[in-house]
Design a protein around this motif. Sequence first.
Motif, PDB file in Angstrom:
ATOM      1  N   GLY A 139       0.786  -1.227   0.000  1.00 35.03           N
ATOM      2  CA  GLY A 139       0.000   0.000   0.000  1.00 35.03           C
ATOM      3  C   GLY A 139       0.821   1.280   0.000  1.00 35.03           C
ATOM      4  O   GLY A 139       0.257   2.363   0.037  1.00 35.03           O
ATOM      5  N   GLN A 140       2.139   1.157  -0.026  1.00 35.89           N
ATOM      6  CA  GLN A 140       2.964   2.364  -0.078  1.00 35.89           C
ATOM      7  C   GLN A 140       3.855   2.339  -1.309  1.00 35.89           C
ATOM      8  O   GLN A 140       4.203   1.272  -1.815  1.00 35.89           O
ATOM      9  CB  GLN A 140       3.843   2.459   1.185  1.00 35.89           C
ATOM     10  N   ARG A 141       4.227   3.551  -1.752  1.00 36.66           N
ATOM     11  CA  ARG A 141       5.074   3.654  -2.945  1.00 36.66           C
ATOM     12  C   ARG A 141       6.537   3.694  -2.530  1.00 36.66           C
ATOM     13  O   ARG A 141       6.936   4.416  -1.627  1.00 36.66           O
ATOM     14  CB  ARG A 141       4.683   4.937  -3.698  1.00 36.66           C
ATOM     15  N   TYR A 142       7.359   2.869  -3.172  1.00 36.97           N
ATOM     16  CA  TYR A 142       8.788   2.832  -2.848  1.00 36.97           C
ATOM     17  C   TYR A 142       9.681   3.230  -4.015  1.00 36.97           C
ATOM     18  O   TYR A 142      10.849   3.502  -3.824  1.00 36.97           O
ATOM     19  CB  TYR A 142       9.196   1.442  -2.347  1.00 36.97           C
ATOM     20  N   GLY A 143       9.118   3.220  -5.226  1.00 39.79           N
ATOM     21  CA  GLY A 143       9.949   3.553  -6.380  1.00 39.79           C
ATOM     22  C   GLY A 143       9.268   4.592  -7.253  1.00 39.79           C
ATOM     23  O   GLY A 143       8.055   4.573  -7.428  1.00 39.79           O
ATOM     24  N   ILE A 144      10.063   5.542  -7.758  1.00 41.18           N
ATOM     25  CA  ILE A 144       9.554   6.471  -8.763  1.00 41.18           C
ATOM     26  C   ILE A 144      10.115   5.993 -10.095  1.00 41.18           C
ATOM     27  O   ILE A 144      11.323   6.018 -10.305  1.00 41.18           O
ATOM     28  CB  ILE A 144      10.035   7.912  -8.485  1.00 41.18           C
ATOM     29  N   PRO A 145       9.236   5.508 -10.992  1.00 41.03           N
ATOM     30  CA  PRO A 145       9.747   4.860 -12.208  1.00 41.03           C
ATOM     31  C   PRO A 145      10.426   5.837 -13.162  1.00 41.03           C
ATOM     32  O   PRO A 145       9.905   6.917 -13.436  1.00 41.03           O
ATOM     33  CB  PRO A 145       8.496   4.250 -12.844  1.00 41.03           C
ATOM     34  N   LEU A 146      11.604   5.446 -13.618  1.00 42.18           N
ATOM     35  CA  LEU A 146      12.362   6.257 -14.563  1.00 42.18           C
ATOM     36  C   LEU A 146      12.119   5.787 -15.987  1.00 42.18           C
ATOM     37  O   LEU A 146      11.944   6.591 -16.896  1.00 42.18           O
ATOM     38  CB  LEU A 146      13.860   6.156 -14.226  1.00 42.18           C
ATOM     39  N   ASP A 147      12.124   4.474 -16.188  1.00 48.82           N
ATOM     40  CA  ASP A 147      12.025   3.954 -17.546  1.00 48.82           C
ATOM     41  C   ASP A 147      11.386   2.573 -17.542  1.00 48.82           C
ATOM     42  O   ASP A 147      11.107   2.009 -16.490  1.00 48.82           O
ATOM     43  CB  ASP A 147      13.421   3.866 -18.189  1.00 48.82           C
TER      44      ASP A 147
END
Lengths: 321, 450
Positions: free
Chosen positions: B164-172
């Motif tokens: 339920g939590q975000r751990y990564g900000i997608p780059l590609d």
Amino acid sequence: MATTEGATGSVARTIRKAAKGSSKSVGASHAGALTPYLFMAPYLILFAIFVLAPLVSALWISLHNWDYLLPGKPFTGLDNYTDLFSGTGTAGLFWQSMSATAQFTLYSVPPLVLLPLGVAIVLNQKIPGQKVFRAIYFAPYVLGVAVVGILWRYLLDPSVGLINYYLGRIGFSGDLPWTNGLPWAWIGLVGATVWWTLGFNTIIYLAGLQGIPRDLYEAARVDGANNWQAFRNVTLPQLRPVILFVTTVTILASANVFGQSYLITQGAPGGDTRTAIMYITDEGLGRFRMGSAAAMSIILAAALAIIGALNFRFLGKGDDY
Amino acid sequence: MDRMRPTRTRHTRRDFMVMGGSATAGLILAGCGGGPEGNPAVSGSTGSGSGGASYSGPPVQLAFWNGFTGGDGPFMQQLVKDFNAEQKNIDVKMVVQEWDDFYAKVPQAVSSGTGPDVAIMHINQLATNAARTVILPLDDVAENLKLTESDFNPIVWQGGEYNGQRYGIPLDVHPLGFYYNKKVMEQGGLDPESPPTTNDEYMAAVEDLKAKGIEGSWVSPFLFTGGLQWESLVWQFGGDLYSDDGTEAIFNEQGGVDALTWMVDLVKGGYSPKNVGQDAETIAFQNGKNAFLWNGIWMINAFKEIPDLEWGVTQLPQIGTERAAWASSHNFVITNKQDQDPNKIDASKVFVNWVIDHSAEWAQSGQVPAQNSVRESAAFNKLNEQSALAEQLPYVHFPPPVPGIGDVDTIIERGVQEGVLLKSDPQQALDDAASQADEILAENAEKYQA
């Protein structure tokens, strides 16, 4: 004798003499009794820090479900061991890797003990270019396993490798699976290892050969011994401590095989050449299951200790080193 | 005696993803520091500062770790340089190492407080590192930067969440693509401008090539690239690797067996050599011996550098009943260092935000930007090969966000290998692998829940 054991022996004698000397001059004082221990202390301290403590720690970790980053490290008793002996799926993979290590050791130790002996005897003759040949035979040993692994991977590649290419050119099939089929993968791995480490054992044998007193050979000649008899009755018995050393060290080194399989075959086919150290590394540092990995390394260490003891018992029988 | 000492090297082409953790370095079981439980940031309250919009604190230096050891490294280095030039108070130092080493080292380094402040991780590593408290939740970053699912490809956006939590900000996103060697196709009497798109066309093409004595579709028995090809095919044949909750391996069901059978039949039918070596399918493609290659988007720049190679790349052909492709994704993560300076966390967020905005430049290294606006930009559309593979985004697949899911990769490789090397039949090979995978999944479930 230029072996490590010879050196250790003489150091031990020196220490004994030193100890005796000091106790004589000072009398049976307290300091005198301590002296031998003080001499041993530097090594013992290193031994305790780098061998004993990790061993005890590994034993402790092997009784837990242990990931150093997770807060809970539940004590699981002997579960890590019993799981390995239960023979289910992944335990089978561990034993497959133990078997791979055993096979590699079995196939690589005989050539690594015998071939260097032959090379050493030849290089011990007074032949032109003797020093150059010694350097040539020793040269591969200075390479790191990464270089050796990548070099042989390209040579051995079944589809685009040089060895299969030339085999094809001279009329063989040229599609032998040197890196991903049996028994070819073992032949490739053992061949690469022999090429790589033969020089080390050769140098040890050469040192041993040069430590054999010449008068023994002269006495044998006077008794009418031919070359074979001189080898059989002078060289071999005199070399026995060296052979024992070489055999022991080679068995241990072979049982620790990692880099060659990791780089050349990557465990192919189907994990058949994935060695115990590869498996343990993956378990401990890939899956972060340190408890189970520690249990595996202790089983491997125990197996090696047994083999080492048997080796000394059979080869070292009746001698005083 | 150190001659057998483990060493770490891996072919650069495989750099981009960690394999079930084949990292080495010997077993360092003792002496690992305590976990970062004491870090107040773990609770999720990373929400100091601007959440990445701007940074106005005192000068800080950030350690930025990644595994871009190949041709992708210079592109990221350039972005870091440009960022440093723009910022007054943030100085980013980039540290590059092999991915294998990276994933083994980062947890230790972070827990001892010496690791990176910000790093790149693959999407299939996020859950594991989140569960092991190596990385911090980034929900506030997404919120403050107004990044939402609609800004990204939904599959990749959802893949960055765990519990339920975000751990990564997608780059590609870097999907598998279909490369074809035009010269070899011509030799086989095929039109080099129309690569096969269906199973019928594919089989007809390899049959034509075979008639000219060319083994046109080499099948690798290794994870790279045979394993990735198989995974793509599993989804194409309507199967999946794991049950939805990630507790069970289902890749030995019909889809998986069909996929492996298709690959094995290429070998048995003489369309691929037997016992293909590691990377040999790619080398043969470069040398004009192999016509069709299923390999990652990261090969684009490598192939461009080979002067005489005439090649094209497009979406994977649809062999099964639906379209599908394997992919992975690089994600920015912020690490959970012990006693971390909150200013550094703020500065890291600013850096992440800046690079995401500039990901069109990153795409040149052989990547598809994760952010929609960048992917739709003119700058990206000029990159023909990358744009062609970006078409696959609606149907790429990632593994479920389950801690330790990457552990199964070695099992998958082994199963595919047993099949492709003709050691056992596809059903048997996959049944064995699936039962081992189930055991691993159960062990991991127990471990990460404890």
